[in-house]
Design an enzyme around this catalytic site. Sequence first.
Site, PDB file in Angstrom:
ATOM      1  N   MET A  61      15.763  67.921  93.760  1.00 26.53           N
ATOM      2  CA  MET A  61      17.021  67.377  93.263  1.00 26.53           C
ATOM      3  C   MET A  61      16.926  65.865  93.037  1.00 26.53           C
ATOM      4  O   MET A  61      16.049  65.192  93.573  1.00 26.53           O
ATOM      5  CB  MET A  61      18.154  67.719  94.212  1.00 26.53           C
ATOM      6  CG  MET A  61      18.548  69.197  94.145  1.00 26.53           C
ATOM      7  SD  MET A  61      19.878  69.618  95.318  1.00 26.53           S
ATOM      8  CE  MET A  61      20.421  71.205  94.666  1.00 26.53           C
ATOM      9  N   ASP A  73      21.510  62.472  98.243  1.00 22.49           N
ATOM     10  CA  ASP A  73      20.923  61.683  97.157  1.00 22.49           C
ATOM     11  C   ASP A  73      20.571  60.264  97.585  1.00 22.49           C
ATOM     12  O   ASP A  73      19.854  59.561  96.886  1.00 22.49           O
ATOM     13  CB  ASP A  73      21.899  61.610  95.976  1.00 22.49           C
ATOM     14  CG  ASP A  73      22.096  62.966  95.326  1.00 22.49           C
ATOM     15  OD1 ASP A  73      21.114  63.730  95.272  1.00 22.49           O
ATOM     16  OD2 ASP A  73      23.212  63.265  94.894  1.00 22.49           O
ATOM     17  N   LEU A  97      17.945  75.134  98.802  1.00 27.61           N
ATOM     18  CA  LEU A  97      17.236  75.210 100.086  1.00 27.61           C
ATOM     19  C   LEU A  97      17.046  73.819 100.683  1.00 27.61           C
ATOM     20  O   LEU A  97      17.150  73.642 101.893  1.00 27.61           O
ATOM     21  CB  LEU A  97      15.864  75.869  99.924  1.00 27.61           C
ATOM     22  CG  LEU A  97      15.812  77.400  99.991  1.00 27.61           C
ATOM     23  CD1 LEU A  97      16.422  78.025  98.750  1.00 27.61           C
ATOM     24  CD2 LEU A  97      14.400  77.902 100.189  1.00 27.61           C
ATOM     25  N   GLN A  98      16.757  72.834  99.815  1.00 24.44           N
ATOM     26  CA  GLN A  98      16.437  71.503 100.314  1.00 24.44           C
ATOM     27  C   GLN A  98      17.611  70.826 100.998  1.00 24.44           C
ATOM     28  O   GLN A  98      17.438  70.088 101.950  1.00 24.44           O
ATOM     29  CB  GLN A  98      15.888  70.621  99.196  1.00 24.44           C
ATOM     30  CG  GLN A  98      16.873  70.275  98.097  1.00 24.44           C
ATOM     31  CD  GLN A  98      16.188  69.806  96.813  1.00 24.44           C
ATOM     32  OE1 GLN A  98      15.607  68.736  96.757  1.00 24.44           O
ATOM     33  NE2 GLN A  98      16.244  70.632  95.787  1.00 24.44           N
ATOM     34  N   ARG A  99      18.817  71.071 100.519  1.00 23.47           N
ATOM     35  CA  ARG A  99      19.946  70.364 101.125  1.00 23.47           C
ATOM     36  C   ARG A  99      20.623  71.195 102.211  1.00 23.47           C
ATOM     37  O   ARG A  99      21.615  70.759 102.811  1.00 23.47           O
ATOM     38  CB  ARG A  99      20.954  69.923 100.054  1.00 23.47           C
ATOM     39  CG  ARG A  99      21.754  71.030  99.432  1.00 23.47           C
ATOM     40  CD  ARG A  99      22.674  70.474  98.339  1.00 23.47           C
ATOM     41  NE  ARG A  99      23.724  71.440  98.053  1.00 23.47           N
ATOM     42  CZ  ARG A  99      24.569  71.368  97.038  1.00 23.47           C
ATOM     43  NH1 ARG A  99      24.503  70.352  96.199  1.00 23.47           N
ATOM     44  NH2 ARG A  99      25.487  72.273  96.858  1.00 23.47           N
ATOM     45  N   GLU A 129      14.441  66.470  89.186  1.00 21.95           N
ATOM     46  CA  GLU A 129      15.073  67.224  88.089  1.00 21.95           C
ATOM     47  C   GLU A 129      15.545  66.294  86.973  1.00 21.95           C
ATOM     48  O   GLU A 129      15.708  66.725  85.843  1.00 21.95           O
ATOM     49  CB  GLU A 129      16.256  68.034  88.620  1.00 21.95           C
ATOM     50  CG  GLU A 129      17.342  67.159  89.235  1.00 21.95           C
ATOM     51  CD  GLU A 129      18.527  67.936  89.807  1.00 21.95           C
ATOM     52  OE1 GLU A 129      18.720  69.105  89.460  1.00 21.95           O
ATOM     53  OE2 GLU A 129      19.273  67.337  90.619  1.00 21.95           O
TER      54      GLU A 129
END
Lengths: 419, 419
Positions: free
Chosen positions: B188, B142, B294-296, B245
Amino acid sequence: MKNALYAQAGGVTAVINASAAGVIETARRHSEQIGTVFAARRGIFGIWDEELIDTAAEDPDEIARLRATPGGAFGSCRYDVRTIDEDPALYARIFEVFAAHDIGYFFYNGGNGSMDTAWKLDQAARKMGYPLISIGVPKTMDNDLLLTDCCPGFGSVAKYIATSIREVGLDLAAMVQGKPKVFVMEVMGRNAGWVAASSALAKEAEDDAPHIVLLPEVAFDHEAFLARVREIAGRLGYCAVVVSEGIKGQDGRFLSERQVEHGYVQLGGAGEALTQLISRRLGFKYHLAIVDYLQRSARHLASRTDVEQAYGAGRAAVEFALAGLSGVMPAVHRLADSPYRWEIQPLSLQDIGNAERRLPPEFIRADGFGLTEAFRRYALPLIAGEEAPEFRDGLPRFARLALRPVPKLCPPPAYPLPL
Amino acid sequence: MKNALYAQAGGVTAVINASAAGVIETARRHSEQIGTVFAARRGIFGIWDEELIDTAAEDPDEIARLRATPGGAFGSCRYDVRTIDEDPALYARIFEVFAAHDIGYFFYNGGNGSMDTAWKLDQAARKMGYPLISIGVPKTMDNDLLLTDCCPGFGSVAKYIATSIREVGLDLAAMVQGKPKVFVMEVMGRNAGWVAASSALAKEAEDDAPHIVLLPEVAFDHEAFLARVREIAGRLGYCAVVVSEGIKGQDGRFLSERQVEHGYVQLGGAGEALTQLISRRLGFKYHLAIVDYLQRSARHLASRTDVEQAYGAGRAAVEFALAGLSGVMPAVHRLADSPYRWEIQPLSLQDIGNAERRLPPEFIRADGFGLTEAFRRYALPLIAGEEAPEFRDGLPRFARLALRPVPKLCPPPAYPLPL
């Protein structure tokens, strides 16, 4: 000496431009037999509108870079042609444009429908006495073309899907806490489950993700699915499900064909339907991933085998053309599973037409929730090897074509290409 | 000579295990000062339950492979601790387990909450007279930790998001036909827009994807958004939107807080809400991608800079510990933008606590739909470089740890760790 026309059609893939590079670079090496390689914008639309590109005006480095560039560099289209008897105006226009630019070779790069188009052009040219060699260059991430061992485009999406679910599986395993969690990943595949099936390549052990693979070839059974989810998530604390967008219920309807009460809006697809089912019936936590276009564009993780086959199909198309073949498609013929050996052979486009190849029963596990060892033997070679694009400033450096239009020589069409 | 305990907490990233490797390998190089490096399963839960792993029993090659393995190899947790005055039983148990295993060094690898935990343990140990060095090792995709230039984990997700939208942009450009099409990618970011913002790094020209970036820092304006979509999709035939999101409307409520009429079910998130809005109000075609975990987890596309900072944070944590520092976190300090130079410095955990760093106003374009050049200068170095994992049979070969439990020396806890 005649010129050549190359065009792209259907949903694009991570490697369709590799086939473009194969066609263009091979034709250039035969400049004593093939003149200019033109490319049509947006497939058949660019022919109708006489919107052509002279690929010789492009920087050769950028053409080479097409091998590592996703998308469709000249624009693609979705258009199913009829036969010359059904639609004579279409063919009259096509051959008008072809004649004006002295096109003697036509290379159409696409899936089922496009192979059918290349075949119909071949037949129409014969009927009209127009001297044309028409070759289909296969491309589809769906892997649903008949008679070829696999389709350029599939190996790369398979590698991406299998890698992604392996990575997510490690994430899920690390985050077990409280209520069981179900992860659902929706992938493409309207009628054939090849893409969803490829996720199973990630499994090294029974408890590895994906735990459940839902295929369009298997009628969805709510209760059996929920029982399996409950068993796996109860034991591991999580469960990874890969679902093909095209799964259907016992009634033959797509799971995604749902309507909100009173509603005009169709919400969500198969993945959304599953997560709601899981939440309502099991009360588990859930996460939903929809990879959508990412999966067919992920050139950063292409399979080297796939890139070689895609480039090789483009190269073979030109070689077949120079050998005088027409109405054919370069198909991948498997010589051995392990070590994997393959060659490219010409196949008549007449036999390929508009049919779809689905997963054969021997690739689907008896319980319908997974894939067999036979599938693994088939698919594993297709994801082998890496061929990363060039990176610059941390990101892939993709081809940038100039796409300068060729001056038009014909009168404009009397009307737009009818949809 | 004291032993060390390493544990993971919070949402995992593509590179948290690189920090684990940094801690473990660096401690091994100082075996004259640090005895065994234990790892707790599932963060604070593993301490409470005395579920420890002896990392010395692991194959050194697998420990090295952690550098290239996503997920959290020892298991993570979400658990906010209170202070020793508020929850003395927690600390009594922690120090009981620590004493039994002769733990003198504690490394807690996580985000905001975990830095707070490491700080509270430091304070509690001082109060109880337990000799402990407690270090926080920063990790969060983040990028919302205060005082550090960036957080290990962010550079890799940024690279993945920017690469993906650049690839999809080429797909969209190739498929223009008929009605305009809007592609929405939900990423995210509940409160801070760093991940959505990173998509803007893909832009080389104004008309490149993403065309619109929606951030939680900017109140969502339906009409302004629709006008922008109409303008872009009308001109190009398509429009690529990246949405965090966590975007909120003018009323301060999450866009995803919707209920179906009559419904008990909350359907979809911000991306779903946007596509429905586009469909209903503009009648355009749409596609929705939700990259979710998937992104993290996308270690296959990690930023080398990020991997080096993650590993470096683990290494520095041990070095700080050996220098006698406690209650600190290795933070990334930027020395120059271009060429990017950075170093790791110790920062007191007291100042980091549970605050969140959001995108500063100077990084957000005046119209609220994009990012500024200042953001680009900040973020571009963080995605620089590649460090692919080893591939075997076409897929990443990730670490497989034995995770053999250390024999328990304490009585079992009287009750499970209260949630």
